[in-house]
Structure formats: C-alpha cells, structure tokens
Design a protein around this motif. Structure first.
Motif, PDB file in Angstrom:
ATOM      1  N   ILE A 238       5.691 -18.980  11.736  1.00 53.60           N
ATOM      2  CA  ILE A 238       4.807 -19.246  11.277  1.00 53.60           C
ATOM      3  C   ILE A 238       4.226 -17.988  10.206  1.00 53.60           C
ATOM      4  N   TYR A 239       5.291 -17.650   9.440  1.00 52.41           N
ATOM      5  CA  TYR A 239       4.908 -16.996   8.140  1.00 52.41           C
ATOM      6  C   TYR A 239       4.170 -18.020   7.415  1.00 52.41           C
ATOM      7  N   LYS A 240       3.971 -19.032   7.353  1.00 46.75           N
ATOM      8  CA  LYS A 240       3.302 -18.996   6.012  1.00 46.75           C
ATOM      9  C   LYS A 240       1.701 -19.427   6.241  1.00 46.75           C
ATOM     10  N   TYR A 251       2.520  -9.655  10.074  1.00 48.68           N
ATOM     11  CA  TYR A 251       2.025 -11.255   9.639  1.00 48.68           C
ATOM     12  C   TYR A 251       2.995 -11.528   8.243  1.00 48.68           C
ATOM     13  N   SER A 252       3.592 -10.302   8.113  1.00 52.32           N
ATOM     14  CA  SER A 252       4.477 -10.986   6.911  1.00 52.32           C
ATOM     15  C   SER A 252       5.742  -9.892   6.545  1.00 52.32           C
ATOM     16  N   SER A 253       7.120 -10.291   6.387  1.00 48.67           N
ATOM     17  CA  SER A 253       8.373 -10.427   6.803  1.00 48.67           C
ATOM     18  C   SER A 253       9.334  -8.577   7.108  1.00 48.67           C
ATOM     19  N   LYS A 254       8.152  -7.822   6.308  1.00 49.90           N
ATOM     20  CA  LYS A 254       8.204  -6.397   5.378  1.00 49.90           C
ATOM     21  C   LYS A 254       9.743  -5.948   4.862  1.00 49.90           C
ATOM     22  N   PHE A 255      10.358  -7.232   4.393  1.00 52.97           N
ATOM     23  CA  PHE A 255      11.776  -6.927   4.422  1.00 52.97           C
ATOM     24  C   PHE A 255      11.462  -6.019   2.629  1.00 52.97           C
ATOM     25  N   SER A 256      11.043  -6.381   2.307  1.00 51.86           N
ATOM     26  CA  SER A 256      10.868  -5.546   0.582  1.00 51.86           C
ATOM     27  C   SER A 256      11.158  -4.265  -0.064  1.00 51.86           C
ATOM     28  N   PRO A 257      11.112  -3.307   1.258  1.00 52.58           N
ATOM     29  CA  PRO A 257      11.586  -1.875   1.192  1.00 52.58           C
ATOM     30  C   PRO A 257      13.219  -2.204   1.061  1.00 52.58           C
ATOM     31  N   GLY A 354       2.724   4.335   1.982  1.00 48.73           N
ATOM     32  CA  GLY A 354       3.382   3.715   0.773  1.00 48.73           C
ATOM     33  C   GLY A 354       3.766   2.134   0.951  1.00 48.73           C
ATOM     34  N   TYR A 355       2.373   1.617   1.378  1.00 46.21           N
ATOM     35  CA  TYR A 355       2.723   0.241   1.799  1.00 46.21           C
ATOM     36  C   TYR A 355       1.507  -0.273   1.808  1.00 46.21           C
ATOM     37  N   MET A 356       1.804  -1.868   1.126  1.00 49.28           N
ATOM     38  CA  MET A 356       0.105  -1.956   0.965  1.00 49.28           C
ATOM     39  C   MET A 356       0.056  -3.644   0.652  1.00 49.28           C
ATOM     40  N   SER A 357       0.105  -4.374   1.337  1.00 54.66           N
ATOM     41  CA  SER A 357       0.117  -5.968   1.588  1.00 54.66           C
ATOM     42  C   SER A 357       0.568  -6.867   0.290  1.00 54.66           C
ATOM     43  N   ASN A 358       0.941  -7.393  -0.224  1.00 58.99           N
ATOM     44  CA  ASN A 358       0.319  -8.704  -0.510  1.00 58.99           C
ATOM     45  C   ASN A 358      -0.747  -9.112  -1.817  1.00 58.99           C
ATOM     46  N   ARG A 359      -1.949  -9.238  -0.946  1.00 58.55           N
ATOM     47  CA  ARG A 359      -3.046  -9.431  -0.594  1.00 58.55           C
ATOM     48  C   ARG A 359      -4.193  -8.576  -1.440  1.00 58.55           C
ATOM     49  N   ILE A 388       6.630   2.059  -1.519  1.00 62.95           N
ATOM     50  CA  ILE A 388       8.506   2.433  -0.763  1.00 62.95           C
ATOM     51  C   ILE A 388       8.851   0.939  -1.208  1.00 62.95           C
ATOM     52  N   ASP A 389       8.689  -0.031  -1.734  1.00 60.29           N
ATOM     53  CA  ASP A 389       9.651  -1.106  -1.708  1.00 60.29           C
ATOM     54  C   ASP A 389       9.491  -1.247  -2.740  1.00 60.29           C
ATOM     55  N   TYR A 390       9.204  -0.372  -4.160  1.00 60.68           N
ATOM     56  CA  TYR A 390       9.195   0.031  -4.757  1.00 60.68           C
ATOM     57  C   TYR A 390      10.172  -0.745  -5.858  1.00 60.68           C
TER      58      TYR A 390
HETATM   59  C1  LIG Z   1       0.655  -5.706  -7.920  1.00 62.98           C
HETATM   60  C2  LIG Z   1       1.656  -6.140  -6.995  1.00 62.98           C
HETATM   61  C3  LIG Z   1       2.564  -5.089  -8.060  1.00 62.98           C
HETATM   62  C4  LIG Z   1       4.229  -5.354  -6.446  1.00 62.98           C
HETATM   63  N1  LIG Z   1       4.829  -4.439  -6.784  1.00 62.98           N
HETATM   64  C5  LIG Z   1       6.485  -4.916  -5.826  1.00 62.98           C
HETATM   65  C6  LIG Z   1       7.103  -4.083  -5.529  1.00 62.98           C
HETATM   66  O1  LIG Z   1       7.201  -3.178  -6.232  1.00 62.98           O
HETATM   67  N2  LIG Z   1       8.652  -4.388  -5.092  1.00 62.98           N
HETATM   68  C7  LIG Z   1       8.379  -5.566  -4.039  1.00 62.98           C
HETATM   69  O2  LIG Z   1       9.343  -5.862  -3.593  1.00 62.98           O
HETATM   70  N3  LIG Z   1       7.090  -6.406  -4.176  1.00 62.98           N
HETATM   71  C8  LIG Z   1       5.912  -6.094  -4.928  1.00 62.98           C
HETATM   72  N4  LIG Z   1       5.175  -7.262  -5.221  1.00 62.98           N
HETATM   73  C9  LIG Z   1       5.450  -8.743  -4.450  1.00 62.98           C
HETATM   74  C10 LIG Z   1       4.813  -8.286  -2.818  1.00 62.98           C
HETATM   75  O3  LIG Z   1       3.292  -8.020  -2.187  1.00 62.98           O
HETATM   76  C11 LIG Z   1       5.640  -7.303  -1.850  1.00 62.98           C
HETATM   77  O4  LIG Z   1       6.828  -8.165  -2.300  1.00 62.98           O
HETATM   78  C12 LIG Z   1       4.912  -8.008  -0.544  1.00 62.98           C
HETATM   79  O5  LIG Z   1       4.386  -7.855   0.459  1.00 62.98           O
HETATM   80  C13 LIG Z   1       6.316  -7.511   0.238  1.00 62.98           C
HETATM   81  O6  LIG Z   1       5.963  -7.104   1.682  1.00 62.98           O
HETATM   82  P1  LIG Z   1       6.891  -8.146   3.078  1.00 62.98           P
HETATM   83  O7  LIG Z   1       8.429  -8.250   2.772  1.00 62.98           O
HETATM   84  O8  LIG Z   1       6.014  -8.504   4.072  1.00 62.98           O
HETATM   85  O9  LIG Z   1       6.600  -9.876   2.117  1.00 62.98           O
HETATM   86  P2  LIG Z   1       6.405 -11.576   2.547  1.00 62.98           P
HETATM   87  O10 LIG Z   1       5.441 -11.996   2.489  1.00 62.98           O
HETATM   88  O11 LIG Z   1       7.602 -11.311   3.554  1.00 62.98           O
HETATM   89  O12 LIG Z   1       7.846 -11.706   1.336  1.00 62.98           O
HETATM   90  C14 LIG Z   1       9.289 -12.176   1.801  1.00 62.98           C
HETATM   91  C15 LIG Z   1      10.147 -11.324   0.592  1.00 62.98           C
HETATM   92  O13 LIG Z   1       9.642 -12.096  -0.925  1.00 62.98           O
HETATM   93  C16 LIG Z   1       9.541 -11.346  -1.940  1.00 62.98           C
HETATM   94  N5  LIG Z   1       8.170 -11.823  -2.086  1.00 62.98           N
HETATM   95  C17 LIG Z   1       7.155 -11.612  -1.935  1.00 62.98           C
HETATM   96  N6  LIG Z   1       6.106 -12.330  -2.613  1.00 62.98           N
HETATM   97  C18 LIG Z   1       6.579 -11.726  -4.382  1.00 62.98           C
HETATM   98  C19 LIG Z   1       6.325 -11.516  -5.538  1.00 62.98           C
HETATM   99  N7  LIG Z   1       5.500 -11.545  -5.578  1.00 62.98           N
HETATM  100  N8  LIG Z   1       6.952 -10.424  -6.118  1.00 62.98           N
HETATM  101  C20 LIG Z   1       7.934 -10.008  -6.425  1.00 62.98           C
HETATM  102  N9  LIG Z   1       8.856 -10.804  -4.867  1.00 62.98           N
HETATM  103  C21 LIG Z   1       8.225 -11.208  -3.810  1.00 62.98           C
HETATM  104  C22 LIG Z   1       9.607 -10.233  -1.483  1.00 62.98           C
HETATM  105  O14 LIG Z   1      11.324  -9.354  -1.788  1.00 62.98           O
HETATM  106  C23 LIG Z   1       9.393  -9.749   0.164  1.00 62.98           C
HETATM  107  O15 LIG Z   1      10.206  -9.293   0.857  1.00 62.98           O
HETATM  108  C24 LIG Z   1       3.564  -6.339  -6.005  1.00 62.98           C
HETATM  109  C25 LIG Z   1       3.266  -7.738  -5.719  1.00 62.98           C
HETATM  110  C26 LIG Z   1       1.857  -6.515  -6.527  1.00 62.98           C
HETATM  111  C27 LIG Z   1       0.505  -8.155  -6.424  1.00 62.98           C
END
Ligand SMILES: Cc1cc2nc3c(=O)[nH]c(=O)nc-3n(C[C@H](O)[C@H](O)[C@H](O)COP(=O)(O)OP(=O)(O)OC[C@H]3O[C@@H](n4cnc5c(N)ncnc54)[C@H](O)[C@@H]3O)c2cc1C
Length: 443
Positions: A238-240, A251-257, A354-359, A388-390
C-alpha cells in the motif's frame, strides 16, 4: 609479515555494508585485505553559512552503522580499522605500513567528495601505489547509463521512461563468506560518541519518542527494516497510498538513511521488490517504490553531469531567482517559529529527530523559498546539518527543483502550505504533535 601475499586496502566510505558491495568484492580478490573507515574531519567542519556539516543525529546514525559493520566483519574473521583525520594523510600511511598494492573504494560523485578523491590519488601516486574507484551508489550502473544517454535529460520523466525501457539493473553481489585480514591486525574501538561530538562543540541530543524514525544505523538494521516493511507487515503493498503521510513508522519505507551511508544498496531493495512481486503480485505500490529509487538515481546522474554547478544559486538552469538572506526570518524557520503552523511542525520534527517526511520537506522548502523569499542554499545547508539521510545530490537536487533552478519543467513549484495542511493533516494531529511543548527522553 606474511611474504609474497597481495594485499588491498579497502576504504569504506558510503558503502557501510557487506552485501552487494562491488568495491569490497574487488578488495577481497587479493590474498589479504585491510579494512578501514575514516572519520573524515572535514565532515564536522562548518560550511559557509556557519552550520556544522554533520550534526548529532547523523553522527549517531553513522557511529551505529560503523559499529554494526565492525561486528559483521568480525563474524567473518576480519577486522576494521577506525581512524580520525584526513583520508589523504591516513590512507598512504596504512598502505605503506601494510605493504598494500592497491586502494579500493566506492566512487563518489559530488564536488567535495571528488576533491578528497583527488587529494588521495595525489598522495598515493607519491608512494607509487594504485587506486581504484568502483561504482556502487546507484540502481542503474553509470556505465550502462552512459551508453544510453549522450546527455542526461533535464526532465525526470524523459530519463525514467528511457531507462526503464532500455536499461537493465545489474545483478546483486552476495556478501562474502570469509574475510582474510593479516593475523597481526585487530579492530579499533569506535570513539565515544559524546566525546567525539564535543570536538565540534556539539552535544548528544536526547531521543524524541515522537520520531517517525526510531531506528538505528547499520546493515543488519536496514535488512530488518526491509523484512518488516515488505514481508512481515506488507506495508509495501500500500506504499503508493501511504507515502505522502506525515507521521508514524510505516507510511513510507524509511530506507533513506541506510541508503545514504550505504548500509543497503538500491539494487538489493529492488531485487527484494521483485521477489515480493513474485510471491504476491506486482501492483502500483511495488512499482512506485522502485520509481522513487529512480528519482534518487536521477539526481545522482544530474550531479555527475553538472558537477559543482548543482550547488550554484542559479542552479543548472542558470536562472536568477529572487532571494535574500534575512537572518531573522531564517532563524525563525529553522526553529519552527514562523506564522505557519504546518511548516513549524515539520521544522520542529526535523530539529528534534533529524528526520522529516517527503511531504514535509517539500512544504518547508517551498515556504522558505517562495513565502519568505530566502536563498534556497541556506535551507539546503540546514537540511545537510540535520538530516540523518543527508545525501548531497538528493538534497540539493530537491531544493533546486523547488527553487525552480533545477530539474522541474514548471516555472515555479510553490506549495500552498495551508491547503497542504488541510489535505495531509486534516485533524490537526501532526501539528498538535510537534507544536506542543517539546517532550523528549534520554535513552
Ligand atoms: C527539500 C528536500 C530535501 C531532500 N533531501 C534529501 C536527502 O538529503 N537525502 C535523501 O535521501 N532524500 C532527500 N529528499 C528526498 C525524500 O524526501 C527522502 O528520500 C524521503 O523522504 C526519505 O524517506 P523514505 O526513505 O521513507 O522514502 P520512500 O518514500 O520510502 O522512498 C524510498 C526511497 O526512494 C528515494 N526517494 C524518495 N523520494 C525521493 C526524492 N524526492 N528524491 C530522491 N530520492 C528519493 C529515497 O532513497 C527513499 O529512501 C529530499 C526531499 C526534499 C523535498
């Protein structure tokens, strides 16, 4: 010393994993390997806006990741050296001390990292050593992408459609079964986190129980999260629908860090998505997670193509955008003290976790740029300090996109933050959670 043995030096950078790590696999082709992680002092310097590049949240996550890596290496019979200082000074010393033939490390693609690579190359040339930078960050291999495009398109959709149609993702490489280090070696201790942070005048921050990211760094933690999100709880299916929500773990994967410091590879995530699709069936959500990983790749390939230009105020579009550096407004935004409660809640979440949603990131960035009229690079710098995911290319790519100097075909991408709050925080829960007094606990 054991004579006539070939030895490599593997320098762990943003590849803090054993699984699907081509650079490590190459290093292990030698009779013996020396493994090192360097706490590069440059990462804790201040940037031009006065922010320490790596704040406490990411430092903590990094330390946890190194700790986990060390344990996994030791299980395979190896050792991890942990050093502090400048890579260009430390690496040649290790190569000489242990008679290593070659330095092998994962290739990086952004300006500061490339500058470090050049310094390391010069230092290794001086001692007559060899070096080999191996690709490992992206889902699609840069060589395969290069064949497909003379120039990376400025528009994501054009890039994605072509790559999905004409490019294959290469197979993952399995983790090694054994690591052969010289007998005389032992692992180094990881420095004490609080003492380490003090060196850059930072303090260990208490963990905030409201965080959407209560996880620890490390390769085993990344795999655990994947198992939970895909297999144990079916969140992937249901990720989308959920990915734009604002709080909670699922709500999202949190894989980014973990992706950012390389605890897991994007290829491994994709291969698990494919396995999941085979076990159940593909749907829009399973596709969408890989779609987002392609966004990540896109910003990396844009960084490779445009070099330091991505960090310029006018961006790759070379467009003049109205901007000021009003200190008072900027400080209010940083602390979550603007007149917009939705933006404030997001900024406070970032400040405390150190974290914030994409929205949230989209709204907070848009507000800084388009409502307060502030230079986008200041916002990007604050995010770099705290996230943390910079990741340099994802951070700057997204900021520039919203500022209108990057890859957005639209002239302006301004979010109506009041409307966004109505849609995504209809019951005020998120704003209430973060705009109430800060409650945190030391764990
Ligand atoms: C102003 C701004 C700054 C951001 N800075 C970073 C950052 O420094 N490092 C970072 O990893 N993401 C960044 N993002 C993208 C995104 O917000 C995060 O990747 C996402 O919120 C991480 O949560 P998740 O792993 O649960 O994402 P999910 O929604 O589960 O997505 C899965 C993976 O897809 C990739 N992804 C998703 N959306 C994006 C996107 N818009 N751009 C690039 N990759 C994406 C990430 O690797 C993420 O872990 C930024 C977005 C914005 C709008």
């Amino acid at each position: 010393m054991e004579n006539n043995l070939s030895r490599s030096l593997h320098w762990f950078r943003n590849d803090l994993r054993l699984d699907d790590n081509l650079a490590l696999a190459k290093s292990l082709e030698y009779d013996q390997v020396i493994l090192v992680y360097i706490l590069d002092e440059h990462f804790w310097n201040k940037d031009r806006w006065g922010h320490i590049k790596t704040g406490t949240f990411r430092t903590r996550f990094l330390f946890e990741s190194i700790h986990d890596l060390k344990i996994e290496i030791e299980k395979l019979g190896g050792y991890l050296m942990i050093k502090q200082g400048k890579p260009e000074e430390i690496l040649p010393l290790i190569m000489e001390e242990f008679s290593c033939n070659t330095l092998i490390a994962q290739a990086e693609h952004t300006t500061e990292e490339l500058k470090t690579e050049k310094l390391v190359e010069d230092a290794i040339n001086k001692i007559g050593g060899n070096f080999n930078w191996i690709e490992g960050h992206t889902l699609y291999h840069p060589e395969d992408v290069k064949i497909l495009f003379d120039k990376i398109p400025d528009v994501f959709t054009t890039f994605r459609k072509k790559i999905e149609k004409h490019c294959d993702v290469r197979e993952c490489i399995s983790a090694p079964k054994k690591i052969n280090c010289p007998q005389s070696l032992i692992s180094d201790e990881i420095p004490d986190l609080a003492e380490f942070l003090e060196q850059s005048d930072q303090k260990l921050t208490p963990i905030d129980y409201r965080s959407s990211f209560p996880f620890k760094g490390g390769l085993s933690k990344a795999r655990k999260r994947l198992k939970y999100y895909f297999w144990d709880n079916n969140c992937l299916s249901i990720y989308k629908k959920t990915r734009n929500q604002l709080f909670g773990q699922d709500y999202s994967s949190k894989f980014s860090p973990w992706l950012s410091n390389g605890c897991i590879s994007p290829r491994r995530i994709r291969s698990e998505v494919k396995r999941y699709e085979n076990a159940y069936k593909p749907n829009q959500s399973t596709y969408w997670l890989v779609f987002e990983l392609i966004w990540r790749d896109f910003f990396k390939f844009i960084a490779i193509q445009h070099g330091s230009r991505i960090f310029h105020k006018k961006g790759i579009k070379r467009k003049i955008v109205p901007s000021n550096q009003n200190k008072i407004l900027f400080e209010e935004w940083k602390k979550g003290e603007t007149s917009d409660a939705f933006v404030n809640a997001n900024m406070r979440e970032l400040l405390n976790t150190g974290y914030m949603s994409n929205r949230g990131r989209q709204n907070a960035a848009s507000y800084l740029i388009h409502d307060l009229g502030i230079d986008w690079r200041l916002g990007a710098s604050w995010f770099e300090h705290l996230l943390i995911d910079y990741d340099p290319s994802s951070n700057v790519g997204n900021w520039a996109y919203i500022a209108g100097v990057g890859n957005d075909p639209r002239q302006i991408r301004k979010f109506n933050t009041l409307r966004q709050a109505e849609i995504y925080d209809r019951k005020n829960q998120y704003r209430n959670l973060w705009n109430s007094d800060i409650i945190s606990m030391n764990l």
